[in-house]
Scaffold this motif. Structure first.
Motif, PDB file in Angstrom:
ATOM      1  N   LEU A  41       0.835  -1.210   0.000  1.00 45.74           N
ATOM      2  CA  LEU A  41       0.000   0.000   0.000  1.00 45.74           C
ATOM      3  C   LEU A  41       0.869   1.258   0.000  1.00 45.74           C
ATOM      4  CD1 LEU A  41      -2.950  -0.863   2.413  1.00 45.74           C
ATOM      5  CD2 LEU A  41      -3.072  -0.458  -0.049  1.00 45.74           C
ATOM      6  N   THR A 136       8.240  -3.140   9.698  1.00 48.49           N
ATOM      7  CA  THR A 136       7.222  -2.234  10.242  1.00 48.49           C
ATOM      8  C   THR A 136       6.693  -2.777  11.565  1.00 48.49           C
ATOM      9  OG1 THR A 136       6.579  -1.759   7.957  1.00 48.49           O
ATOM     10  CG2 THR A 136       5.107  -0.961   9.681  1.00 48.49           C
ATOM     11  N   GLY A 159      -4.417 -10.249   8.747  1.00 49.56           N
ATOM     12  CA  GLY A 159      -4.096 -10.967   7.511  1.00 49.56           C
ATOM     13  C   GLY A 159      -3.155 -10.201   6.600  1.00 49.56           C
ATOM     14  N   GLY A 163       0.204  -6.996   9.606  1.00 50.46           N
ATOM     15  CA  GLY A 163      -0.535  -7.782  10.595  1.00 50.46           C
ATOM     16  C   GLY A 163      -0.005  -9.196  10.719  1.00 50.46           C
ATOM     17  N   ALA A 181      -9.646 -10.182  11.583  1.00 53.97           N
ATOM     18  CA  ALA A 181      -9.571 -10.138  10.115  1.00 53.97           C
ATOM     19  C   ALA A 181     -10.884 -10.674   9.566  1.00 53.97           C
ATOM     20  CB  ALA A 181      -8.402 -10.982   9.607  1.00 53.97           C
ATOM     21  N   ARG A 184     -12.142 -15.271   5.907  1.00 50.51           N
ATOM     22  CA  ARG A 184     -11.304 -16.063   4.990  1.00 50.51           C
ATOM     23  C   ARG A 184      -9.848 -16.115   5.468  1.00 50.51           C
ATOM     24  NH1 ARG A 184     -12.215 -11.264   2.560  1.00 50.51           N
ATOM     25  NH2 ARG A 184     -10.401 -10.038   1.935  1.00 50.51           N
ATOM     26  N   VAL A 241      -1.393   4.198  10.715  1.00 50.61           N
ATOM     27  CA  VAL A 241      -1.912   5.194   9.755  1.00 50.61           C
ATOM     28  C   VAL A 241      -2.197   6.522  10.450  1.00 50.61           C
ATOM     29  CG1 VAL A 241      -3.795   5.670   8.140  1.00 50.61           C
ATOM     30  CG2 VAL A 241      -2.871   3.369   8.303  1.00 50.61           C
ATOM     31  N   ALA A 264       3.119   5.440  15.119  1.00 47.96           N
ATOM     32  CA  ALA A 264       4.573   5.428  14.922  1.00 47.96           C
ATOM     33  C   ALA A 264       4.852   5.314  13.432  1.00 47.96           C
ATOM     34  CB  ALA A 264       5.204   4.260  15.665  1.00 47.96           C
ATOM     35  N   THR A 266       7.755   4.009  10.789  1.00 49.97           N
ATOM     36  CA  THR A 266       8.917   3.119  10.831  1.00 49.97           C
ATOM     37  C   THR A 266       9.753   3.167   9.554  1.00 49.97           C
ATOM     38  OG1 THR A 266       7.577   1.337   9.935  1.00 49.97           O
ATOM     39  CG2 THR A 266       7.664   1.513  12.325  1.00 49.97           C
ATOM     40  N   GLU A 313      -7.035  -4.031  -1.046  1.00 52.22           N
ATOM     41  CA  GLU A 313      -6.943  -4.226   0.410  1.00 52.22           C
ATOM     42  C   GLU A 313      -7.610  -5.514   0.889  1.00 52.22           C
ATOM     43  OE1 GLU A 313      -7.116  -0.864   3.117  1.00 52.22           O
ATOM     44  OE2 GLU A 313      -7.484   0.444   1.407  1.00 52.22           O
ATOM     45  N   THR A 314      -7.421  -6.587   0.139  1.00 56.18           N
ATOM     46  CA  THR A 314      -7.967  -7.880   0.568  1.00 56.18           C
ATOM     47  C   THR A 314      -6.864  -8.923   0.734  1.00 56.18           C
ATOM     48  OG1 THR A 314      -8.306  -8.538  -1.724  1.00 56.18           O
ATOM     49  CG2 THR A 314     -10.186  -7.530  -0.598  1.00 56.18           C
ATOM     50  N   LYS A 315      -5.649  -8.548   0.482  1.00 57.48           N
ATOM     51  CA  LYS A 315      -4.616  -9.585   0.393  1.00 57.48           C
ATOM     52  C   LYS A 315      -4.273 -10.166   1.765  1.00 57.48           C
ATOM     53  CE  LYS A 315      -0.607  -6.430   0.296  1.00 57.48           C
ATOM     54  NZ  LYS A 315       0.083  -6.751   1.533  1.00 57.48           N
TER      55      LYS A 315
HETATM   56  N1  LIG Z   1       3.409   3.774  10.077  1.00 55.99           N
HETATM   57  C1  LIG Z   1       4.306   3.286   9.256  1.00 55.99           C
HETATM   58  O1  LIG Z   1       5.493   3.480   9.399  1.00 55.99           O
HETATM   59  C2  LIG Z   1       3.844   2.427   8.091  1.00 55.99           C
HETATM   60  C3  LIG Z   1       4.803   1.694   7.367  1.00 55.99           C
HETATM   61  C4  LIG Z   1       4.337   0.897   6.332  1.00 55.99           C
HETATM   62  C5  LIG Z   1       2.982   0.864   6.005  1.00 55.99           C
HETATM   63  N2  LIG Z   1       2.099   1.616   6.717  1.00 55.99           N
HETATM   64  C6  LIG Z   1       0.648   1.555   6.461  1.00 55.99           C
HETATM   65  O2  LIG Z   1       0.143   0.421   7.140  1.00 55.99           O
HETATM   66  C7  LIG Z   1      -1.094   0.044   6.575  1.00 55.99           C
HETATM   67  C8  LIG Z   1      -1.186  -1.452   6.486  1.00 55.99           C
HETATM   68  O3  LIG Z   1      -0.246  -1.909   5.550  1.00 55.99           O
HETATM   69  P1  LIG Z   1      -0.200  -3.424   5.070  1.00 55.99           P
HETATM   70  O4  LIG Z   1       0.840  -3.469   3.989  1.00 55.99           O
HETATM   71  O5  LIG Z   1      -0.104  -4.367   6.198  1.00 55.99           O
HETATM   72  O6  LIG Z   1      -1.637  -3.562   4.414  1.00 55.99           O
HETATM   73  P2  LIG Z   1      -2.207  -4.736   3.513  1.00 55.99           P
HETATM   74  O7  LIG Z   1      -1.377  -5.963   3.645  1.00 55.99           O
HETATM   75  O8  LIG Z   1      -2.409  -4.223   2.141  1.00 55.99           O
HETATM   76  O9  LIG Z   1      -3.612  -4.919   4.209  1.00 55.99           O
HETATM   77  C9  LIG Z   1      -4.513  -5.800   3.652  1.00 55.99           C
HETATM   78  C10 LIG Z   1      -5.457  -6.192   4.760  1.00 55.99           C
HETATM   79  O10 LIG Z   1      -6.280  -5.077   5.111  1.00 55.99           O
HETATM   80  C11 LIG Z   1      -7.409  -5.609   5.750  1.00 55.99           C
HETATM   81  N3  LIG Z   1      -8.526  -4.691   5.730  1.00 55.99           N
HETATM   82  C12 LIG Z   1      -9.048  -4.060   4.649  1.00 55.99           C
HETATM   83  N4  LIG Z   1     -10.082  -3.277   5.041  1.00 55.99           N
HETATM   84  C13 LIG Z   1     -10.201  -3.439   6.394  1.00 55.99           C
HETATM   85  C14 LIG Z   1     -11.071  -2.892   7.377  1.00 55.99           C
HETATM   86  N5  LIG Z   1     -12.040  -2.008   7.048  1.00 55.99           N
HETATM   87  N6  LIG Z   1     -10.886  -3.267   8.667  1.00 55.99           N
HETATM   88  C15 LIG Z   1      -9.927  -4.129   9.012  1.00 55.99           C
HETATM   89  N7  LIG Z   1      -9.062  -4.678   8.120  1.00 55.99           N
HETATM   90  C16 LIG Z   1      -9.207  -4.332   6.832  1.00 55.99           C
HETATM   91  C17 LIG Z   1      -7.718  -6.863   4.965  1.00 55.99           C
HETATM   92  O11 LIG Z   1      -8.111  -7.783   5.930  1.00 55.99           O
HETATM   93  P3  LIG Z   1      -9.370  -8.729   5.759  1.00 55.99           P
HETATM   94  O12 LIG Z   1      -9.524  -8.996   4.283  1.00 55.99           O
HETATM   95  O13 LIG Z   1      -8.995  -9.925   6.553  1.00 55.99           O
HETATM   96  O14 LIG Z   1     -10.519  -7.968   6.341  1.00 55.99           O
HETATM   97  C18 LIG Z   1      -6.377  -7.269   4.320  1.00 55.99           C
HETATM   98  O15 LIG Z   1      -5.872  -8.503   4.822  1.00 55.99           O
HETATM   99  C19 LIG Z   1      -1.163   0.756   5.221  1.00 55.99           C
HETATM  100  O16 LIG Z   1      -2.084   1.822   5.295  1.00 55.99           O
HETATM  101  C20 LIG Z   1       0.255   1.297   5.028  1.00 55.99           C
HETATM  102  O17 LIG Z   1       0.282   2.475   4.256  1.00 55.99           O
HETATM  103  C21 LIG Z   1       2.503   2.396   7.748  1.00 55.99           C
END
Ligand SMILES: NC(=O)c1ccc[n+]([C@@H]2O[C@H](COP(=O)([O-])OP(=O)(O)OC[C@H]3O[C@@H](n4cnc5c(N)ncnc54)[C@H](OP(=O)(O)O)[C@@H]3O)[C@@H](O)[C@H]2O)c1
Length: 344
Positions: A41, A136, A159, A163, A181, A184, A241, A264, A266, A313-315
């Protein structure tokens, strides 16, 4: 060499595959033949400059880094003068750094980059995604939440890339882990070591009372206000976020009614810290305490599709893009890797 490049901000189709001269490593540099890189993302945010703040460091009018890609697995193809940490032919994984450029057949990095050798017997290509979620999640779980044995830890978005790494790390530190999550992802979360699973479409974890020491909102879809009462007194809500609400709370001291809340960041940690954490990752891999989770594999030619899929956002875990050298028969397959639970 082929690179996935963009000359403007926009939707997935702004990224195209082009030929470019292969870089030559200068003194202290290492040339890596990339086998797998990941789309996250964060890449999508940089590709479309959304949120707008991306433009302040990514380029106001057009992207400064026209080749995205941070986390990779590859093989050292050449080393520059004076390089002692790496040898040609060595398999490596990690983060190429803030200059990006990993979505290419070759990338040049400093010898001091957050890149480490692939431990013996590890899933080489899967490591092309794991370092993103791990680098992260680790600072959140270890440094911000200070998770210890017996803590009750809830991971929202268990998921996803971050996470899935967080579940495994919280379990490794001895916590009792609740994964939230979609249904699925139940089997995956339990196999990663979660003790409990909440299907977010069937139950609302924020309705719990005084239940958790830590709520790690890995996907930033909840809020401190909604989650606060589910925390034990003294408990902490952590999010990946930024929102006005969490930043406002932090400006006002970071707590309310005896519960703490914190964002935070990272990605901009010093390279030396990331490198130290990748060395720990290698130890955790060797112990079987953490495993890569790969959802879908795309070829470099399918880079726009990979972005579209990630943006959905389903992965589960990571999306990999294989470079032609590694593509072989794997491109396009759904290869979700369900893994054995981490050792206690
Ligand atoms: N703070 C930092 O330093 C930092 C660093 C890197 C990334 N980030 C941010 O962290 C976030 C997560 O990144 P990621 O790569 O782990 O994301 P990701 O792998 O793309 O997240 C996909 C997951 O999001 C879940 N999801 C979608 N909508 C949801 C909702 N309404 N409620 C709960 N879960 C939901 C889905 O879960 P289900 O299908 O199981 O519902 C899916 O498994 C992103 O926004 C990214 O920009 C922040």
């Amino acid at each position: 060499m082929k690179v996935a490049t963009q000359d403007r901000y926009g939707g997935p189709d702004v990224i195209t595959v082009k030929e470019r001269d292969q870089p030559v490593p200068g003194p202290g540099e290492v040339l890596i033949a990339v086998h797998a890189s990941t789309v996250t993302l964060a890449d999508c945010a940089f590709r479309k400059a959304d949120p707008f703040i991306v433009r302040f460091f990514g380029g106001l009018w057009r992207p400064k880094a026209d080749v995205l890609g941070d986390n990779i697995a590859g093989v050292v193809a050449a080393i520059g003068e004076g390089v002692t940490r790496f040898a040609v032919g060595q398999r490596v994984h990690g983060s190429v750094g803030v200059a990006l450029g990993g979505m290419a057949e070759f990338v040049c990095v400093s010898e001091d980059a957050a890149i480490v050798p692939v431990p013996e017997g590890q899933d080489f290509l899967g490591l092309g995604g794991l370092s993103y979620g791990y680098l992260t999640a680790m600072p959140f779980i270890r440094d911000e939440a200070r998770v210890k044995a017996g803590d009750r830890v809830l991971i929202n978005g268990a998921g996803g890339s971050i996470g899935a790494a967080a579940v495994q790390l919280a379990r490794y530190f001895g916590a009792e882990v609740t994964a939230v999550a979609s249904g699925r992802h139940r089997e995956l979360a339990l196999q990663l070591g979660a003790d409990h699973f909440i299907d977010r479409q069937e139950a609302d974890f924020t309705l719990a009372r005084d239940a958790y020491d830590v709520i790690f909102d890995a996907v930033g879809k909840s809020s401190f206000a909604a989650s606060r009462q589910a925390l034990k007194p003294g408990g902490i809500y952590l999010t990946t976020v930024p929102s006005w609400a969490i930043m406002g709370l932090m400006l006002r001291g970071g707590q309310k009614h005896g519960r703490r809340g914190r964002l935070a960041t990272t990605g901009l940690r010093p390279v030396a810290e990331k490198l130290a954490d990748l060395r720990i990752l290698n130890e955790l891999l060797a112990k079987g305490a953490i495993r890569p989770v790969t959802d879908r594999v795309f070829s470099l030619a399918e880079i726009a599709d990979a972005h579209r899929y990630v943006e959905g956002e389903t992965k589960a875990g990571d999306v990999l893009v294989l470079m032609p050298v590694a593509e072989a028969a794997q491109a396009g397959k759904v290869t979700m890797t369900l893994v054995p639970g981490p050792s206690p």
